[in-house]
Write an enzyme that holds these catalytic residues in place. Sequence first.
Site, PDB file in Angstrom:
ATOM      1  N   THR A  23       0.860  -1.183   0.000  1.00 23.24           N
ATOM      2  CA  THR A  23       0.000   0.000   0.000  1.00 23.24           C
ATOM      3  C   THR A  23       0.897   1.234   0.000  1.00 23.24           C
ATOM      4  O   THR A  23       1.880   1.324   0.735  1.00 23.24           O
ATOM      5  CB  THR A  23      -1.038  -0.009   1.155  1.00 23.24           C
ATOM      6  OG1 THR A  23      -2.027   0.983   0.857  1.00 23.24           O
ATOM      7  CG2 THR A  23      -0.438   0.244   2.522  1.00 23.24           C
ATOM      8  N   CYS A  29      -3.512   8.072   7.232  1.00 24.65           N
ATOM      9  CA  CYS A  29      -4.086   6.722   7.181  1.00 24.65           C
ATOM     10  C   CYS A  29      -3.147   5.743   7.886  1.00 24.65           C
ATOM     11  O   CYS A  29      -1.959   5.999   8.009  1.00 24.65           O
ATOM     12  CB  CYS A  29      -4.248   6.265   5.743  1.00 24.65           C
ATOM     13  SG  CYS A  29      -5.429   7.235   4.806  1.00 24.65           S
ATOM     14  N   HIS A  46      -5.697  -0.591   4.310  1.00 21.40           N
ATOM     15  CA  HIS A  46      -5.322   0.827   4.286  1.00 21.40           C
ATOM     16  C   HIS A  46      -6.507   1.607   4.860  1.00 21.40           C
ATOM     17  O   HIS A  46      -7.505   1.837   4.175  1.00 21.40           O
ATOM     18  CB  HIS A  46      -5.026   1.240   2.837  1.00 21.40           C
ATOM     19  CG  HIS A  46      -4.506   2.642   2.689  1.00 21.40           C
ATOM     20  ND1 HIS A  46      -3.436   2.937   1.873  1.00 21.40           N
ATOM     21  CD2 HIS A  46      -4.884   3.823   3.219  1.00 21.40           C
ATOM     22  CE1 HIS A  46      -3.190   4.244   1.913  1.00 21.40           C
ATOM     23  NE2 HIS A  46      -4.072   4.812   2.722  1.00 21.40           N
TER      24      HIS A  46
END
Lengths: 159, 205
Positions: A23, A29, A46
């Site tokens: 990711t 995040c 994610h």
Amino acid sequence: MNEQIRVKIADYAVKKEEGMLITVGLGSCVGVALYDSFAKVAGLAHILLSDSTLFKTPSNPAKFADTAIPLLLEQMICIGAKPTRLKAKIAGGSQLFSFERSMTSVGEKNICAVRNVLALLRIPITGEEVGGSVGRTMKLFVQHGKVVISTVGLEEREI
Amino acid sequence: MPELPISEEFKLDVLKEMGNIGAGNATTALSTLLNYERVNMHVPEVDLCPLVDIPDLMGGAEKSVIGIYIRVFSEVSFYAVFLIDFESAQTLVASLTGKKYPVMEEMGRSVLLEVGNIVTASYLNALSHLTNLTFLPEPPLLVVDMAGAILGTVLAETNVAEDYILVLKTAFVTAAGDIEGNFLIIPDQNTLDIIVRLLVNGACQ
């Protein structure tokens, strides 16, 4: 089979035996990597926000810590993982923009929510690189469960 | 007057129109800033982009870019983000100052922040005229990092409820080179409803 799967924002993926889950660009995040070393089952999420219950109509469960992690767990169990064997590594939750207010940042909230959910599910965190003010990319190698982090202008490192 | 039923589709149209109105103004402001030379402006593309694809807007989530972020508060609130790559930023700074200041040093940063301010303010002016709302933008913030990290953070900061985001793509051609940028408008749910209502009522009077 040695493929790599890209996990987008508010998304997750699971994979068994070999290959890589990646990711890119975790800011506030948080990336959550779960691994069962016996079954060689890996999962990566994610996560964008901490709490789905704050929204009237949460459309995508993969967006929120409280709904994404159980979903990821469920998918991993489907392909042979056992919850009691799982270990977690987490990265992200930084604060890119330096707001002047002293409130808890979204990144911190996300980290805190992820820790709580993992604790509830009794999944230990064995590695992490969280907070700070930089974006991160997270790679999870399915064969051995190693997690590698990279940031702009810095060498890759394992957590 | 009775409340008109407002469909999701209509809301999307309003979002797009919010984009069109602002894009024209914002680009005019930018070309005024660059008035020492001839500036050709492409018609801005306005698009609703799925949230999951937002981090890839700048040509890859891992690409290092410059982001200028402005929060706007009033009766309604939303967020504006102006994204440019390093080459475009360099061209912009050189065009505006007539000198090749490095983008990441004080002068370069200051020029970029000011551009973010002016582009956003001109956008807000247009919207303000249409809705009679007063908008109060906060001072802009500048960050350099992976495009995905910047955009992901903005989406998280705004607590984005929508699964689609309004994106305006702008491009200019100047004597010094091409400048390409993305201008994102992220309203919160209530904001959109209020603006839709104001625009609909305005159109009926």
